[in-house]
Design an enzyme around this catalytic site. Sequence first.
Site, PDB file in Angstrom:
ATOM      1  N   GLU A 957       0.818  -1.226   0.000  1.00 43.99           N
ATOM      2  CA  GLU A 957       0.000   0.000   0.000  1.00 43.99           C
ATOM      3  C   GLU A 957       0.849   1.274   0.000  1.00 43.99           C
ATOM      4  O   GLU A 957       0.422   2.301   0.514  1.00 43.99           O
ATOM      5  CB  GLU A 957      -0.971   0.005   1.184  1.00 43.99           C
ATOM      6  N   GLU A1026      -7.037  -7.282  -1.205  1.00 46.49           N
ATOM      7  CA  GLU A1026      -7.744  -7.090   0.061  1.00 46.49           C
ATOM      8  C   GLU A1026      -9.171  -6.646  -0.206  1.00 46.49           C
ATOM      9  O   GLU A1026      -9.429  -5.475  -0.490  1.00 46.49           O
ATOM     10  CB  GLU A1026      -7.050  -6.052   0.952  1.00 46.49           C
TER      11      GLU A1026
END
Length: 1593
Positions: A957, A1026
């Site tokens: 991320e 995710e």
Amino acid sequence: MVFLRFLLCFLFVSNVYATIVSHDGRAITIDGHRRVLLSGSIHYPRSTPEMWPDLIKKSKEGGLDAIETYVFWNAHEPTRRQYDFSGKLDLIRFLKTIQDEGLYGVLRIGPYACAEWNYGGFPIWLHNMSGMVFRTTNKAFMDEMQNFTTMIVDMVKKENLFASQGGPIILAQIENEYGNVMGPYGESGKAYIKWCANMAQSLDVGVPWIMCQQNDAPQPMLNTCNGFYCDNFVPNNPNTPKMWTENWTGWFKQWGGKNPHRTTEDVAFSVARFFQRGGTFNNYYMYHGGTNFDRTAGGPYITTSYDYDAPLDEYGNLNQPKYGHLKQLHDVLHSMERTLTYGNISTIDFGNSASATIYKTEEGSSCFFGNGNEKSDATISFQGESYVVPAWSVTILPDCKNEAYNTAKITTQTSMMVKKPNEAEDTPSTLKWSWRPENMDNFLLKGKGESTQTQLFDQKVVTNDQSDYLWYMTTVKFKKRDPFLGKNMSLRVNSTAHVLHAFVNGKHIGSQHAENDKFNYVFEKDVKFKSGCNVIALLSITVGLANYGAFFESKPAGITGPIFITGRNGDETIVKDLSAHKWSYKTGLIGFESQLFRTESMSKWSVESVPFNRTMTWYKTTFKSPLGNDPVVVDLMGLGKGTAWVNGNNIGRYWPAFISSENGCDANCNYRGAYHAEKCLTNCGEPTQRWYHVPQGDNTLVLFEEMGGNPSLVSFQTTRVGSVCANVYEKNIIELLCDRKPISAIKFASFGNPNGNCGSFVKGTCESSNNTVDILTQECVGKEKCSIDVSTENNVYATIVSHDGRAITIDGHRRVLLSGSIHYPRSTPEMWPDLIKKSKEGGLDAIETYVFWNAHEPTRRQYDFSGKLDLIRFLKTIQDEGLYGVLRIGPYACAEWNYGGFPVWLHNMPGMVFRTTNKAFMDEMQNFTTMIVDMVKKENLFASQGGPIILAQIENEYGNVMGPYGESGKAYIKWCANMAQSLDVGVPWIMCQQNDAPQPMLNTCNGFYCDNFVPNNPNTPKMWTENWTGWFKQWGGKNPHRTTEDVAFSVARFFQRGGTFNNYYMYHGGTNFDRTAGGPYITTSYDYDAPLDEYGNLNQPKYGHLKQLHDVLHSMERTLTYGNISTIDFGNSASATIYKTEEGSSCFFGNGNEKSDATISFQGESYVVPAWSVTILPDCKNEAYNTAKITTQTSMMVKKPNEAGDTPSTLKWSWRPENMDNFLLKGKGESTQTQLFDQKVVTNDQSDYLWYMTTVKFKKRDPFLGKNMSLRVNSTAHVLHAFVNGKHIGSQHAENDKFNYVFEKDVKFKSGRNVIALLSITVGLANYGAFFESKPAGITGPIFITGRNGDETIVKDLSAHKWSYKTGLIGFESQLFRTESMSKWSVESVPFNRTMTWYKTTFKSPLGNDPVVVDLMGLGKGTAWVNGNNIGRYWPAFISSENGCDANCNYRGAYHAEKCLTNCGEPTQRWYHVPQGDNTLVLFEEMGGNPSLVSFQTTRVGSVCANVYEKNIIELSCDRKLISAIKFASFGNPDGNCGSFVKGTCESSNNTVDILTQECVGKEKCSIDVSTEKFGAPDCTGAARRLAVEAIC
């Protein structure tokens, strides 16, 4: 010519008659005809009446149909009931100029404008009315708003300017962008917007009203969209057309900022994509930006130039190529008007963000070919032809055959604008200046103003915004022996002035301006005060008032204090608070009042010794305007800050001394990819604005220079086209035009493959044999314009894991992969086999996990892979179950894990910065990553070795937070990719949320929804690492819940739109044992509302409903991964996607509408798709699954009391206090420093607890003693307990997300030695954000003791005292939590509600195999251990808010973390997971609690329910326990939810309870065919019949 005359006559005559303007769901209709309308914003006060005809004429020539403008309330009503419509405020004249040009008008009355206009267009007198609150159901506001709106409407009606009267205005707007800020206004906001709609409608203008950015716009208001892109906008009513009121053609500038630039290609792309997706009204904001004359600029800090990178520049010149390229687009769109507004729409999805949209009528078809991929071109095969569509572009084919336009292919010229020196005949080489100073004696020496108050007022209240300037003045008297005098003295001003100049006794002591977006700052300067009277004069300056945000009217401006004089002597500080002194106020400056800027001003000016670089000085000169008609500018380079006038007209604020940052500009601006305001910036290291627009003629220039500058550098210039360029592919025609001037020469020309950009072209590797320069010289030189036709005549058992643009491939086969996250340290090794087995039974193909660096390397080069940290055992358990593995090494995890998985020793290394090109960090990251890879390789666990791991991840991320790292961040991510690739794992590496992931990294998506995600490479499959199945909990927060229907919807929509890899984060969340929870404030439970709950139970119906989805998706694997994809758009967010192979087809029917079901007709059949759902038909005929139709049971979990045979009714407790004497009474620690350290630095995160201790001595006659004394601690400790001389004086904890606070308590100190002991506690370290490692924790100060006496405060700063530190608590060091601990415990008089106390008990585990929990309700805050194992922090005393829970959770509509909350007014967590066996429980209670309330329970299925439509089979299961009874059953139309079912209005004649009792009771599970054959056929008058059942386990 005859035809032209007839047409003009027709237009003239037709204007006599009313025009009927209406709309339907496709378009605005004018006289019954649907229209494609292209509009542009031109704000009349931002130019001059003399400019209006030319601007509007150029707009029409550019292909516009309409001109849009705001109406500016504060300009027209600067004083209540005193109006101004003169000069450039002549609204009626402007509207008639539009009418004269034959264009329509869009009148955005608002009267809130935003528009980067001062105060958003609201007059300040409105703010200063008693009880006033803007933009809500405040009667005073509504009365004034209605008065102004009505007045504007009446004025326009009087001139017959609405279309219903034969005028040009076809649309009117009420309010503006209220939906963006509506939330904080609550119910009053909703009521206000309804009032706005009713009020507007009552004005009877005869044309539709619009409300932009207002998704709940009441009917008949038309809600519209604003933004850089509006192609995905859906109106809130099927009868409202898709309209775009603000397509931002660029962006505004702010003082100190850089020049924004939005590329021509991207603006065109946004428009074409909007029309491709059903739009029919587009307005450019701005089409001409203009100038913020006078004090109209808002912000704060909006520049005088409002150029906005618009198609017409600030001066009215054509901004080429933007103007010309859009003109061509408008021509194409207008040619397709009938098809676009009446055609049937269908869409074909070619994958990888490429699509075709076909508009078809009986007369013919028009097509758009869109390519939303940022990296690669798309080749589209359509009707036997092949078309190449460049990346991030749209091709338009009006006949669906021939390309007429592509947004990325510019065939218009680029105009290079230049500034030319003044060439007026008799202009001197330099300007001759006169000057005079600003008279400030009354203020600086006397402190004498117009009004006096004993408080500090907001500047808006005093000035009524009549001036940027406000003097705040006071006097301070000191006696000769005053304790202040003789010390180091300073003046400290807490300021929200945009600029502040400070004077003491007539002397300028300093100036300061706010940084952009940081308008609250502290000004502090050393000052020498004298005995007697001292005059403090503060000149506060505003630079545009706030114009946006909820309650923006209340944002402070000016000096609101407090203001202190401080005197320092050693560590003591005496503070005099001046905030409540008598303050004198004066609005404005004398020179402004005397109107020195007027040409007829009689004031005396000096021409002698004109000073330069002098503050607060007036300058005047006259000049001849340059020759010709080119726009004139004045170059104010060399000046500081001030205001300029030409012929008495204020041309705006100037501030060339405010230089933009050297960094952040984009030398190579790429149009591909979504635009934002920080993209493609220029002008780094230069003044934000140096040139200012001035009128023609013999002129007088007056400057008020505030900061000091050199007027001798000022010059006048003209702005004009200096050169024109083009870079055009063959088979196009290019027109070159010098804007009414002849082309004088061809500087460069090449036909072949030239390189470079306009102004820096060079020849390429191939070149035409003809002399291109000669050809163009002949064609163009000497002409005003010319047109040119551009033409010529290893391991046997290894698994090969790879990928293409469709899917991950395993041994050459494309795969649909469904994965779930299970983090090995969040459960126990004993749980792993059951968790992984249930995952496989739930339809998963893979298990995904992070690797947790700080767990494995808590101390540098000392590793731990034992117990629940046994990564290899976990991976082998996955392998044993026959599943794949996804290993997310990171080693940054985030994951709500302490410090994001980084060890704190890493932070404490010298010169360390995380996640950037820091050598120390990269060395350590590479060491750990390599060690993990080598460990996994050693066990042959990568798929390339025959193991289960098919994917590995590096970093995590980073793209979300990359911006602040700048170029170093980009270099770091490339290093990560290279380092990972060098490890040679033999499987693909992924990088999630990394849009610029270097090849061969695969970039993936994280979030609640990823259906719109597009990988950054055509060879990268669409992957979702995710899919957040729920959300985490934080202490003091509520319980989040993401509905089963919405999770399933997100997955199905992802696969509908081309996804092939989906991972659930989390599939089992588990428990944050020990101190692993991050945050701060992440709870011990990490349940995450996952399909397997914290304890490993099936979370039904989520687990079962997703299992069914997985089965369906797997059945379609070949079709999904190899099929050709086409899409049909049915409108109103309904669509069908067809995957087709030679063997057959599979279909998804999607309905993204949040409100209404969709009926889809497909291949002769009709299908009802519920709102916010996806139906899947594996054969494109029969519905196999719908995400909103749950046919699996709901399990109601219960907690059961401990039923172990010899368990006493209450637990028997022993106790002992935490030993703190050394700290509380002696202040004695392990180390001593003369500064306050961050807690991470001292503890190395070996404990949550750190003592900060110091001693303070007072003499008997110390001036501190006897005064009102307090201890003030500036703290970033998550929890703080404070003690003075052994006595607890108070505790405080941070509020969630507000971890910087002030602890202050009154204290009685004694003469002699005083011990201050502060216990700082962390509750999980930060785990997310740019540079999160540097977020402070602990007590970093400052720390003061204060004594108060009247308006004087004596402050002793303890921050640099000698501080003693002690990590941890004695009980932790003595390991009181261990079962074998030999420490003495008392069983006598066990105290309750006692702080800093240890408790111990033993208990028998409950019978059976159900998970065991301990209920810690009644305790405060602390830590719990079972058999010496830390089961985590507890904090049941932290109660969530009473408000914000959702009694009726609706799965429809996008989920977010604040939706569907439960557990309001309850502890965030009271139950904690514990192991089986005879156990010892130890508690460390920090805040005080009652352990007698603690109990042990089991968690199990208490009852199961189902609510299923007929023609389905439902299975009821009590999870290895028998069904004992049927509590409720009804077949018909029962109501209610699980646990509260009731019978409906129709009911089967058969006894449903009896049938189900016979089928199910006494069995572990039973299957029921929900049919009329089994239950009978109740008459439910056409409604679908359902079976509702609740069974007791």
